[in-house]
Scaffold this motif. Structure first.
Motif, PDB file in Angstrom:
ATOM      1  N   TYR A 193      -6.716  19.701   1.644  1.00 30.30           N
ATOM      2  CA  TYR A 193      -5.680  20.708   1.403  1.00 30.30           C
ATOM      3  C   TYR A 193      -5.617  21.075  -0.080  1.00 30.30           C
ATOM      4  N   LEU A 233      -6.623  24.794  -1.643  1.00 30.70           N
ATOM      5  CA  LEU A 233      -5.612  25.660  -2.252  1.00 30.70           C
ATOM      6  C   LEU A 233      -5.888  25.862  -3.749  1.00 30.70           C
ATOM      7  N   ARG A 237      -8.693  28.302  -4.068  1.00 29.30           N
ATOM      8  CA  ARG A 237      -8.178  29.641  -3.748  1.00 29.30           C
ATOM      9  C   ARG A 237      -7.442  30.228  -4.952  1.00 29.30           C
ATOM     10  N   GLU A 238      -6.591  29.413  -5.585  1.00 25.73           N
ATOM     11  CA  GLU A 238      -5.822  29.902  -6.733  1.00 25.73           C
ATOM     12  C   GLU A 238      -6.732  30.249  -7.913  1.00 25.73           C
ATOM     13  N   ALA A 269      -8.611  33.449  -7.087  1.00 22.49           N
ATOM     14  CA  ALA A 269      -7.722  34.612  -7.217  1.00 22.49           C
ATOM     15  C   ALA A 269      -7.514  34.958  -8.688  1.00 22.49           C
ATOM     16  N   ARG A 301       2.218  32.017 -11.146  1.00 21.83           N
ATOM     17  CA  ARG A 301       2.356  30.639 -10.662  1.00 21.83           C
ATOM     18  C   ARG A 301       1.024  29.971 -10.348  1.00 21.83           C
ATOM     19  N   GLY A 302      -0.081  30.698 -10.486  1.00 20.05           N
ATOM     20  CA  GLY A 302      -1.376  30.149 -10.098  1.00 20.05           C
ATOM     21  C   GLY A 302      -1.729  28.873 -10.846  1.00 20.05           C
ATOM     22  N   VAL A 316       0.280  26.924 -12.416  1.00 16.40           N
ATOM     23  CA  VAL A 316       1.278  25.885 -12.101  1.00 16.40           C
ATOM     24  C   VAL A 316       0.847  25.122 -10.847  1.00 16.40           C
ATOM     25  N   LEU A 317       0.389  25.870  -9.851  1.00 18.15           N
ATOM     26  CA  LEU A 317      -0.075  25.212  -8.620  1.00 18.15           C
ATOM     27  C   LEU A 317      -1.346  24.407  -8.891  1.00 18.15           C
ATOM     28  N   HIS A 325      -0.597  21.174 -10.428  1.00 17.18           N
ATOM     29  CA  HIS A 325       0.001  20.250  -9.456  1.00 17.18           C
ATOM     30  C   HIS A 325      -1.046  19.686  -8.484  1.00 17.18           C
ATOM     31  N   SER A 336       0.063  31.232  -4.263  1.00 20.15           N
ATOM     32  CA  SER A 336       0.991  31.725  -5.278  1.00 20.15           C
ATOM     33  C   SER A 336       1.429  33.160  -4.985  1.00 20.15           C
ATOM     34  N   LYS A 389       4.555  20.732   2.868  1.00 23.44           N
ATOM     35  CA  LYS A 389       3.722  21.251   1.764  1.00 23.44           C
ATOM     36  C   LYS A 389       4.356  22.484   1.108  1.00 23.44           C
ATOM     37  N   ILE A 435       7.917  22.304  -7.014  1.00 22.03           N
ATOM     38  CA  ILE A 435       7.228  22.279  -8.323  1.00 22.03           C
ATOM     39  C   ILE A 435       7.386  23.593  -9.075  1.00 22.03           C
TER      40      ILE A 435
END
Lengths: 134, 113
Positions: free
Chosen positions: A37, A41, A44-45, A48, A101-102, A104-105, A108, B57, B85, B92
């Motif tokens: 996962y 993700l 992907r971010e 993008a 927010r990309g 930031v994710l 994380h 996002s 999730k 966050i």
């Protein structure tokens, strides 16, 4: 280009292909659901980001994805051919805009990541590192 | 591919999203569904995210836009059934403090009263 690498056009419709590529690498590495996962993700971010902010949807520019394993870590590189991008500075406030927010994710989801300019060919590499031993 | 199922409970419009809320497709579906509710005069909108498998996002950005558009039109938009999730991502990004989030539809519907 190494055997693990692929290149994608700079279109929003191709961002799903980056995630599919990440699913394949996670399967190849035999990763569990949580690692799968977060890698999917985060890739992907990063893809993008490369398409929208790096290559700015330029039809002639490509996004390059590559990965390798090192001592229990999966290291993914997402490279663009753009002029670089400036991440928004942290404000300490809740972001109530539609974007920004990309990273930031990515921060994380990864164990570490770097953003570095590349000279040849010119562009930016975002390197995502995942510790898969936990 | 995201899909939406819309129904009402009393005067609350429930928009249940299924699938991926990601850039280019799912975020557009969500935007259209919320806009339709606002255009139809809904002032109490509950987004059920229980069957959302992935959000990126852009999807999070669309949730923020939906919340802002609803608030600017005098409507209330709340969330229910957040998968762990998605709850994690809202935490966050600190957006968990912005949205009204409920565990059950019954609890969420009553909160609009």
């Amino acid at each position: 280009m190494g055997g693990n690498a692929v290149q994608l056009p700079s279109g929003v419709v191709h961002i799903d292909e980056a995630e599919t590529w990440a699913e394949t690498l996670a399967e190849t590495c035999g990763l569990g659901e949580d690692d799968r996962y977060r890698i999917c993700l985060a890739v992907r971010e990063a893809a993008a980001n490369a398409v929208l902010h790096g290559n700015r949807l330029h039809p002639g520019k490509r996004v390059r994805l590559d990965w390798e394993t090192q001592e229990g870590r999966v290291r993914v590189t997402v490279g663009d051919e753009g002029d670089g991008f400036t991440p928004p500075p942290p404000t300490g406030k809740v972001n109530l805009t539609p974007s920004g927010r990309g990273l930031v994710l990515i921060d994380h989801l990864t164990d570490s990541y770097t953003v570095a300019r590349r000279d040849d060919p010119p562009g930016t590499d975002v390197v995502l590192v995942f510790d898969t031993t936990a | 591919m995201a899909q939406v199922n819309r129904r009402t409970v009393g005067d609350v419009s429930i928009v249940a999203v299924t699938g991926k809320i990601t850039i280019g497709v799912g975020d557009v579906v969500l935007r259209g569904a919320v806009q339709d509710e606002l255009d139809n005069g809904s002032t109490k909108i509950l987004l059920d995210l229980g069957s959302v498998t992935t959000i990126d996002s852009s999807g999070i950005g669309e949730l923020v836009s939906a919340y802002t558009r609803a608030t600017n039109r005098g409507a209330k938009l709340k969330l229910v059934n957040l998968p762990p999730k998605i709850h994690d991502i809202l935490a966050i990004t600190q957006l968990i403090t912005v949205f009204d989030v409920y565990d059950t539809e019954d609890e969420a519907v009553k909160s609009f009263a």
